[in-house]
Write a protein that holds these residues in place. Structure first.
Motif, PDB file in Angstrom:
ATOM      1  N   GLU A   1     -12.400   7.891  14.701  1.00  0.00           N
ATOM      2  CA  GLU A   1     -11.956   8.869  13.858  1.00  0.00           C
ATOM      3  C   GLU A   1     -12.327   9.273  11.899  1.00  0.00           C
ATOM      4  OE1 GLU A   1      -8.096   9.633  14.656  1.00  0.00           O
ATOM      5  OE2 GLU A   1      -8.109   9.708  16.278  1.00  0.00           O
ATOM      6  N   MET A   2     -12.290   7.459  12.002  1.00  0.00           N
ATOM      7  CA  MET A   2     -12.807   7.740  10.295  1.00  0.00           C
ATOM      8  C   MET A   2     -14.317   8.411  10.237  1.00  0.00           C
ATOM      9  SD  MET A   2     -13.091   3.565  10.177  1.00  0.00           S
ATOM     10  CE  MET A   2     -13.610   3.709   8.377  1.00  0.00           C
ATOM     11  N   THR A   3     -14.335   8.848   8.407  1.00  0.00           N
ATOM     12  CA  THR A   3     -14.969   9.860   8.135  1.00  0.00           C
ATOM     13  C   THR A   3     -16.150   8.709   7.235  1.00  0.00           C
ATOM     14  OG1 THR A   3     -14.767  10.202   5.918  1.00  0.00           O
ATOM     15  CG2 THR A   3     -14.227  11.892   8.135  1.00  0.00           C
ATOM     16  N   ASP A   4     -17.675   9.391   7.118  1.00  0.00           N
ATOM     17  CA  ASP A   4     -18.044   9.258   5.863  1.00  0.00           C
ATOM     18  C   ASP A   4     -18.380   8.936   4.747  1.00  0.00           C
ATOM     19  OD1 ASP A   4     -19.462   7.478   7.995  1.00  0.00           O
ATOM     20  OD2 ASP A   4     -21.122   8.666   8.212  1.00  0.00           O
ATOM     21  N   ASN A   5     -16.399   9.710   4.094  1.00  0.00           N
ATOM     22  CA  ASN A   5     -17.034  10.077   2.997  1.00  0.00           C
ATOM     23  C   ASN A   5     -15.836   8.919   1.867  1.00  0.00           C
ATOM     24  OD1 ASN A   5     -15.791  10.743   0.003  1.00  0.00           O
ATOM     25  ND2 ASN A   5     -13.863  12.648   1.431  1.00  0.00           N
ATOM     26  N   PRO A   6     -17.177   8.617   1.285  1.00  0.00           N
ATOM     27  CA  PRO A   6     -16.819   7.438   0.588  1.00  0.00           C
ATOM     28  C   PRO A   6     -15.535   7.233  -0.798  1.00  0.00           C
ATOM     29  CG  PRO A   6     -18.507   8.655  -0.674  1.00  0.00           C
ATOM     30  CD  PRO A   6     -18.583   9.160   0.464  1.00  0.00           C
ATOM     31  N   ARG A   7     -15.112   8.639  -1.001  1.00  0.00           N
ATOM     32  CA  ARG A   7     -13.609   8.438  -1.848  1.00  0.00           C
ATOM     33  C   ARG A   7     -12.208   9.239  -1.067  1.00  0.00           C
ATOM     34  NH1 ARG A   7     -14.044   6.006  -6.443  1.00  0.00           N
ATOM     35  NH2 ARG A   7     -12.587   6.903  -7.294  1.00  0.00           N
ATOM     36  N   GLN A   8     -12.420   8.175  -0.070  1.00  0.00           N
ATOM     37  CA  GLN A   8     -11.742   8.586   1.018  1.00  0.00           C
ATOM     38  C   GLN A   8     -10.613   7.239   2.000  1.00  0.00           C
ATOM     39  OE1 GLN A   8     -12.187  10.337   5.078  1.00  0.00           O
ATOM     40  NE2 GLN A   8     -10.613  12.862   4.217  1.00  0.00           N
ATOM     41  N   ILE A   9      -9.515   7.126   2.033  1.00  0.00           N
ATOM     42  CA  ILE A   9      -8.426   5.712   2.733  1.00  0.00           C
ATOM     43  C   ILE A   9      -9.109   5.950   4.157  1.00  0.00           C
ATOM     44  CG2 ILE A   9      -7.579   4.222   2.584  1.00  0.00           C
ATOM     45  CD1 ILE A   9      -9.559   4.191  -0.219  1.00  0.00           C
ATOM     46  N   ALA A  10      -9.274   5.812   5.145  1.00  0.00           N
ATOM     47  CA  ALA A  10      -9.003   5.286   5.693  1.00  0.00           C
ATOM     48  C   ALA A  10      -7.693   4.824   6.623  1.00  0.00           C
ATOM     49  CB  ALA A  10      -9.993   5.303   7.668  1.00  0.00           C
ATOM     50  N   VAL A  11      -6.637   5.290   7.257  1.00  0.00           N
ATOM     51  CA  VAL A  11      -5.604   4.355   7.236  1.00  0.00           C
ATOM     52  C   VAL A  11      -5.162   4.594   8.994  1.00  0.00           C
ATOM     53  CG1 VAL A  11      -3.283   3.704   6.687  1.00  0.00           C
ATOM     54  CG2 VAL A  11      -4.220   4.829   4.924  1.00  0.00           C
ATOM     55  N   TYR A  12      -5.131   3.342   9.362  1.00  0.00           N
ATOM     56  CA  TYR A  12      -4.896   3.130  11.437  1.00  0.00           C
ATOM     57  C   TYR A  12      -2.584   2.554  10.631  1.00  0.00           C
ATOM     58  CZ  TYR A  12      -4.615   1.794  15.106  1.00  0.00           C
ATOM     59  OH  TYR A  12      -3.841   1.883  17.341  1.00  0.00           O
ATOM     60  N   ASP A  13      -1.925   3.807  11.230  1.00  0.00           N
ATOM     61  CA  ASP A  13      -1.155   3.344  10.804  1.00  0.00           C
ATOM     62  C   ASP A  13       0.343   2.635  11.798  1.00  0.00           C
ATOM     63  OD1 ASP A  13       1.960   4.485  10.055  1.00  0.00           O
ATOM     64  OD2 ASP A  13       2.191   6.407  10.476  1.00  0.00           O
ATOM     65  N   ILE A  14       1.021   2.097  10.633  1.00  0.00           N
ATOM     66  CA  ILE A  14       1.157   1.108  11.786  1.00  0.00           C
ATOM     67  C   ILE A  14       2.932   1.864  12.598  1.00  0.00           C
ATOM     68  CG2 ILE A  14       0.541  -0.635  10.647  1.00  0.00           C
ATOM     69  CD1 ILE A  14       3.050  -0.988   8.796  1.00  0.00           C
ATOM     70  N   GLY A  15       2.980   2.832  12.220  1.00  0.00           N
ATOM     71  CA  GLY A  15       4.386   3.333  12.541  1.00  0.00           C
ATOM     72  C   GLY A  15       5.831   3.015  12.493  1.00  0.00           C
ATOM     73  N   ILE A  16       5.949   2.125  10.549  1.00  0.00           N
ATOM     74  CA  ILE A  16       6.804   2.034   9.585  1.00  0.00           C
ATOM     75  C   ILE A  16       6.162   2.647   8.663  1.00  0.00           C
ATOM     76  CG2 ILE A  16       8.222   0.555   9.264  1.00  0.00           C
ATOM     77  CD1 ILE A  16       7.205  -1.480  11.028  1.00  0.00           C
ATOM     78  N   ASN A  17       7.219   3.898   8.207  1.00  0.00           N
ATOM     79  CA  ASN A  17       6.869   4.228   7.104  1.00  0.00           C
ATOM     80  C   ASN A  17       7.686   2.948   5.302  1.00  0.00           C
ATOM     81  OD1 ASN A  17       7.283   5.744   4.805  1.00  0.00           O
ATOM     82  ND2 ASN A  17       8.335   7.537   5.639  1.00  0.00           N
ATOM     83  N   CYS A  18       6.905   2.801   5.010  1.00  0.00           N
ATOM     84  CA  CYS A  18       6.913   2.221   3.944  1.00  0.00           C
ATOM     85  C   CYS A  18       6.688   2.490   2.702  1.00  0.00           C
ATOM     86  CB  CYS A  18       6.559   0.857   3.793  1.00  0.00           C
ATOM     87  SG  CYS A  18       5.596  -0.052   5.377  1.00  0.00           S
ATOM     88  N   GLY A  19       7.981   3.778   2.558  1.00  0.00           N
ATOM     89  CA  GLY A  19       8.088   4.713   1.492  1.00  0.00           C
ATOM     90  C   GLY A  19       8.634   4.115   0.357  1.00  0.00           C
TER      91      GLY A  19
END
Length: 332
Positions: A57-75
């Protein structure tokens, strides 16, 4: 992403946006999207965070960060503090990364630093990444390699006492470590690698005057390696073997224990400002050899004193990404 309370989230953002990294791989961060958004804010960057359920599902946008969510909110995790939740998040990220690699969804894994105390607070019974990877992949024969540029060092033993490290310098273990070094160098594209083997004792034992480990264990292991067609040299006195390697005599050095190998690599790669006491350069990588998947890591810790300030260097992480991509290409 590493420990979310440390510098891992920040250096992940920096490295993933670097053009030299994007030229060799498509980075996917395994971690918490909320924490990465906070890290981008700390860095003063307006970066879109794309949450994906699968790597494709990643895109080729070089200014975007693709993240695979671990399911733990660390905010809600505080920067720069040892915390149970942070240890659990760090372990969960590693576990998910390993499973993605085992299933072939990613070609290599690169780890940002975690905190051993936080791991233990979370009930994770491992001293570090190396042991976690070995456990998750069912690997028994593995070794740690450190590198800064052309200085590469593999260890016969790592996270054990110095007394135990001496006992682990056996003929079988030294031979297996030499073999792992040879396999790694061949995979890197080095056709006829030369491996220098350090002695355990001062002056490599001085023919038994300062200990018999060289005579009884290390020399027979080197002879075994030579009989297998591996160009291994030694035992070389530990106080000169690394200088010779930097000078080009060896493609990799086999160190007998943790500090014997770590100190020269970090002296070469770490530079500190005398006035401020802050590191101005933190180069070098850490790689686990012998695994069925590729794992490379930064060669520094969580740097809690710098976390959340936007000042941490991503130099080591970029080096780790370059090497992981090189190994992925070699393995392909």
């Amino acid at each position: 992403m590493g420990d979310p309370a440390g510098i891992g989230p920040e250096i992940c953002i920096k490295a993933c946006l670097d053009a030299s990294v994007q030229a060799v791989c498509r980075p996917l961060v395994i971690g918490c999207p909320a924490r990465l958004a906070q890290a981008a804010e700390v860095l003063g960057l307006d970066v879109p965070i794309l949450q994906v359920a699968r790597p494709e599902e990643m895109t080729d946008n070089p200014r975007q960060i693709a993240v695979y969510d671990i399911g733990i909110n660390c905010g809600d995790i505080a920067w720069g503090q040892v915390q149970k939740k942070a240890g659990l998040a760090a372990y969960t990220a590693v576990e998910k990364a390993v499973r993605l690699a085992q299933s072939g969804q990613v070609q290599a894994t690169v780890t940002a630093p975690l905190n051993k105390e936080a791991l233990h607070l979370a009930g994770i019974p491992f001293p570090g990444h190396t042991e976690i990877y070995a456990h998750l992949t069912g690997t028994r024969d593995f070794a740690m390699m450190l590198a800064d540029g052309d200085l590469r060092v593999i260890h016969v033993s790592t996270h054990v006492s110095l007394r135990e490290a001496c006992d682990r310098a056996t003929r079988a273990r030294v031979l297996r470590t030499i073999q792992l070094a040879y396999e790694a160098l061949k995979q890197m594209g080095i056709e006829d690698p030369v491996i220098g083997v350090a002695g355990l004792n001062p002056h490599a034992g001085e023919n038994g005057l300062f200990g018999r480990e060289e005579l009884d264990e290390i020399i027979p292991a080197i002879q075994d390696a030579n009989a297998l067609g591996i160009h291994a040299v030694g035992p070389v006195p530990p106080d000169t073997v690394f200088a010779k390697a930097i000078g080009g005599a060896y493609d990799m050095v086999v160190a007998m224990y943790h500090d014997q190998g770590h100190i020269p690599v970090k002296v070469k790669g770490f530079q500190m400002d005398k006035k401020t006491g802050a590191f101005t350069s933190v180069r070098g990588i850490n790689m686990t050899l012998g695994l069925p998947i590729i794992r490379v890591s930064v060669d520094h810790g969580t740097a809690f004193d710098q976390a959340g300030k936007g000042t941490a260097s991503d130099e080591s992480l970029r080096e780790a990404l370059y090497l992981a991509a090189r190994f992925a290409g070699g393995r392909a």
